[in-house]
Design a protein around this motif. Sequence first.
Motif, mmCIF file in Angstrom:
data_model
loop_
_atom_site.group_PDB
_atom_site.id
_atom_site.type_symbol
_atom_site.label_atom_id
_atom_site.label_comp_id
_atom_site.label_asym_id
_atom_site.label_seq_id
_atom_site.Cartn_x
_atom_site.Cartn_y
_atom_site.Cartn_z
ATOM 1 N N LEU A 1 -14.785 7.008 1.301
ATOM 2 C CA LEU A 1 -14.661 5.865 0.394
ATOM 3 C C LEU A 1 -13.238 5.327 0.392
ATOM 4 O O LEU A 1 -13.016 4.109 0.429
ATOM 5 C CB LEU A 1 -15.070 6.282 -1.023
ATOM 6 C CG LEU A 1 -14.892 5.238 -2.120
ATOM 7 C CD1 LEU A 1 -15.733 3.999 -1.837
ATOM 8 C CD2 LEU A 1 -15.245 5.813 -3.490
ATOM 9 N N GLN A 2 -12.257 6.220 0.352
ATOM 10 C CA GLN A 2 -10.851 5.802 0.351
ATOM 11 C C GLN A 2 -10.514 5.005 1.613
ATOM 12 O O GLN A 2 -9.833 3.980 1.552
ATOM 13 C CB GLN A 2 -9.947 7.027 0.227
ATOM 14 C CG GLN A 2 -10.041 7.721 -1.130
ATOM 15 C CD GLN A 2 -9.356 9.079 -1.140
ATOM 16 O OE1 GLN A 2 -9.065 9.664 -0.083
ATOM 17 N NE2 GLN A 2 -9.096 9.607 -2.331
ATOM 18 N N ARG B 1 -16.224 -7.397 8.765
ATOM 19 C CA ARG B 1 -17.310 -6.491 9.152
ATOM 20 C C ARG B 1 -17.937 -6.958 10.465
ATOM 21 O O ARG B 1 -18.244 -8.136 10.629
ATOM 22 C CB ARG B 1 -18.394 -6.453 8.078
ATOM 23 C CG ARG B 1 -17.912 -6.045 6.710
ATOM 24 C CD ARG B 1 -19.100 -5.991 5.773
ATOM 25 N NE ARG B 1 -18.695 -5.820 4.388
ATOM 26 C CZ ARG B 1 -19.542 -5.659 3.386
ATOM 27 N NH1 ARG B 1 -20.848 -5.653 3.631
ATOM 28 N NH2 ARG B 1 -19.114 -5.507 2.158
ATOM 29 N N ASP C 1 -21.613 -1.949 0.906
ATOM 30 C CA ASP C 1 -21.077 -2.590 -0.303
ATOM 31 C C ASP C 1 -19.788 -1.932 -0.789
ATOM 32 O O ASP C 1 -19.075 -2.505 -1.621
ATOM 33 C CB ASP C 1 -22.112 -2.560 -1.431
ATOM 34 C CG ASP C 1 -23.221 -3.589 -1.230
ATOM 35 O OD1 ASP C 1 -23.006 -4.530 -0.434
ATOM 36 O OD2 ASP C 1 -24.288 -3.457 -1.853
ATOM 37 N N LEU C 2 -19.487 -0.744 -0.289
ATOM 38 C CA LEU C 2 -18.280 -0.028 -0.706
ATOM 39 C C LEU C 2 -17.061 -0.411 0.137
ATOM 40 O O LEU C 2 -15.947 0.006 -0.163
ATOM 41 C CB LEU C 2 -18.509 1.492 -0.624
ATOM 42 C CG LEU C 2 -19.623 2.040 -1.526
ATOM 43 C CD1 LEU C 2 -19.852 3.519 -1.241
ATOM 44 C CD2 LEU C 2 -19.281 1.839 -2.994
ATOM 45 N N ILE C 3 -17.278 -1.207 1.175
ATOM 46 C CA ILE C 3 -16.166 -1.659 2.011
ATOM 47 C C ILE C 3 -15.330 -2.670 1.234
ATOM 48 O O ILE C 3 -15.861 -3.464 0.459
ATOM 49 C CB ILE C 3 -16.694 -2.312 3.307
ATOM 50 C CG1 ILE C 3 -17.484 -1.286 4.133
ATOM 51 C CG2 ILE C 3 -15.556 -2.885 4.141
ATOM 52 C CD1 ILE C 3 -18.218 -1.906 5.316
ATOM 53 N N ARG C 4 -14.027 -2.629 1.447
ATOM 54 C CA ARG C 4 -13.156 -3.587 0.776
ATOM 55 C C ARG C 4 -13.620 -5.017 1.042
ATOM 56 O O ARG C 4 -13.976 -5.367 2.169
ATOM 57 C CB ARG C 4 -11.709 -3.418 1.291
ATOM 58 C CG ARG C 4 -10.673 -3.954 0.321
ATOM 59 C CD ARG C 4 -9.272 -3.852 0.856
ATOM 60 N NE ARG C 4 -9.064 -4.826 1.911
ATOM 61 C CZ ARG C 4 -8.334 -4.592 2.986
ATOM 62 N NH1 ARG C 4 -7.794 -3.431 3.174
ATOM 63 N NH2 ARG C 4 -8.164 -5.536 3.894
ATOM 64 N N ARG C 5 -13.634 -5.838 0.014
ATOM 65 C CA ARG C 5 -14.242 -7.159 0.091
ATOM 66 C C ARG C 5 -13.649 -8.049 1.192
ATOM 67 O O ARG C 5 -14.361 -8.823 1.823
ATOM 68 C CB ARG C 5 -14.106 -7.883 -1.258
ATOM 69 C CG ARG C 5 -14.880 -7.211 -2.380
ATOM 70 C CD ARG C 5 -16.367 -7.405 -2.226
ATOM 71 N NE ARG C 5 -17.103 -6.683 -3.254
ATOM 72 C CZ ARG C 5 -18.158 -5.923 -3.025
ATOM 73 N NH1 ARG C 5 -18.596 -5.775 -1.803
ATOM 74 N NH2 ARG C 5 -18.779 -5.312 -3.998
ATOM 75 N N GLU D 1 0.833 -1.207 0.000
ATOM 76 C CA GLU D 1 0.000 0.000 0.000
ATOM 77 C C GLU D 1 0.862 1.250 0.000
ATOM 78 O O GLU D 1 0.619 2.200 -0.755
ATOM 79 C CB GLU D 1 -0.926 0.003 1.223
ATOM 80 C CG GLU D 1 -2.070 -0.986 1.128
ATOM 81 C CD GLU D 1 -2.910 -1.054 2.395
ATOM 82 O OE1 GLU D 1 -3.982 -1.672 2.359
ATOM 83 O OE2 GLU D 1 -2.474 -0.487 3.425
ATOM 84 N N LEU E 1 -12.617 3.320 3.542
ATOM 85 C CA LEU E 1 -13.305 2.025 3.526
ATOM 86 C C LEU E 1 -12.566 1.011 2.672
ATOM 87 O O LEU E 1 -12.642 -0.192 2.911
ATOM 88 C CB LEU E 1 -14.742 2.191 3.006
ATOM 89 C CG LEU E 1 -15.714 2.964 3.896
ATOM 90 C CD1 LEU E 1 -17.106 2.970 3.281
ATOM 91 C CD2 LEU E 1 -15.764 2.370 5.296
ATOM 92 N N GLN E 2 -11.839 1.489 1.666
ATOM 93 C CA GLN E 2 -11.076 0.602 0.804
ATOM 94 C C GLN E 2 -9.743 0.193 1.427
ATOM 95 O O GLN E 2 -9.062 -0.693 0.914
ATOM 96 C CB GLN E 2 -10.828 1.283 -0.552
ATOM 97 C CG GLN E 2 -12.062 1.385 -1.426
ATOM 98 C CD GLN E 2 -12.581 0.028 -1.841
ATOM 99 O OE1 GLN E 2 -11.847 -0.780 -2.386
ATOM 100 N NE2 GLN E 2 -13.846 -0.235 -1.577
ATOM 101 N N GLN E 3 -9.364 0.837 2.542
ATOM 102 C CA GLN E 3 -8.097 0.523 3.210
ATOM 103 C C GLN E 3 -8.294 -0.253 4.508
ATOM 104 O O GLN E 3 -7.331 -0.747 5.093
ATOM 105 C CB GLN E 3 -7.340 1.824 3.526
ATOM 106 C CG GLN E 3 -6.959 2.645 2.309
ATOM 107 C CD GLN E 3 -6.456 4.024 2.685
ATOM 108 O OE1 GLN E 3 -6.139 4.296 3.842
ATOM 109 N NE2 GLN E 3 -6.390 4.923 1.708
#
Length: 473
Positions: free
Chosen positions: A235-236, A264, A256-260, A180, A238-240
């Motif tokens: 959003l950024q 959770r 649904d925008l959270i990194r897969r 990252e 949530l992806q980290q």
Amino acid sequence: MNYLPLFIDLKCKNVLVIGAGEVAFNKITLLLRAEAIVNVIAKELCSEVKLLLEQKKINWLSKKFDLIYLKKIFLVISATNDIKLNKYIFKKCNERYLLVNIVDDKSKCSFIFPSIIDRSPIVVAISSGGTAPVLLRFLREKIEAILPIRLGDVAKIAGEWRIVIKQYFSNFLERRRFWERLFKSIFVEHILNGRKEEAIKILKKNMHKNNLLKGEIILVGAGPGDSGLLTLRGLQILQQADVVLYDHLVSEDVLDLIRRDAKRICVGKRAGLKNITQDKIIKLLIFLAREGKKVVRLKGGDPFIFGRGGEEIEAAKNSGINFQVVPGITSAIGIAAYTGIPLTHRQYAQGVIFITGHKCIDGFLNNWSILSDSSYTLVVYMGTYQAVYIAKKLIKFGRSKLTPIAIVSKGTTVHQKVIIGHLSEIEKIMQDSITPSLLIIGNVVRLHKKLAWFQNENVLNNLHNTFSTVKLI
């Protein structure tokens, strides 16, 4: 999701293409790029396909289709104008559990071809499920424009060093933090500009930096419901995230925008249900952060407006854990905008006051004299809990019984429901409201009928019919 997107390895696998016209040629070209073994059945070959045969890139099996040619085949593509033959091929492939695509006949496809943006080894595939090909072309142009041509080189170099990095950093989280940090550095710019040696120097330098895992807690405001109201910074983050602790009020679209691969954990509180205490939430946040994880506390609205965000970062500070706060659009602001109720207006209100419908346990008392001043708009969060009590207090301290009120549930979403009435009618109106709801009190509510823009006319008409007993403004 009508189709599950998959990336299939076709290298050295037998693929059968029935037909050899222009459409078939396009499919064959794509299959060859995937290094598949392409076998063709067709009466005649168009000039482009004939050239591929001369170059020994494809196999021409026969002029006529026969079931024997389905043996040892991985997938089948039929690009002929023979409807009867296409139907037969589709049936026989299904009987044999073979993937089949009948070109231009969506009903006879067990798989479809997406639109592809190729920056190999990075490949982006998008699809509308055959519903909007023109829109798909438009989206592809947009994505093509923002992805650098040499982006694939970044992935190639990262792939070359992947084993080395895995041996150097035994911990999965350490490796991910390394990548990252590297991809956010000038490493990428060097590669995109053809300076591979400089990029490798940056990579090696980052390997020897302090890579001790240091967790942090990040409060993120999810906004009032509409995922489009989540901030770019939110959003950024949530992806980290490694772990996300979220509330019940956070919409599924935002989740649904959270990194897969992020874990959770729902820690929301709801009236009438067994809830996790605030103390346990704080302990869990600190525990996860001390494991070196990036922990996101995702809250509906804004963390600092009746969200207990202050308590959580105070605990982080006391525990010596790094923290940051990403604000969100608070419910009052978002919902007021989506209902066409400006909270302030020169002709109706000179200010706005936010209060909570929950009784405070720390001895704070509302100043009813100020709250009853008609020159201020009053917004009550979790307004259904003490609405009748609040209304009686406001009337007692001078607010007019005819003060307009709006009760809004599921605000900013397609299920948004608005009930309009007067302060004196609140007990009757509350019987039709949904929990949780936001309560807006003040003369600005008069503008709702004129300025409402979010809901369609049918919804508004139904509301007016449903609440015909309530005097509408």
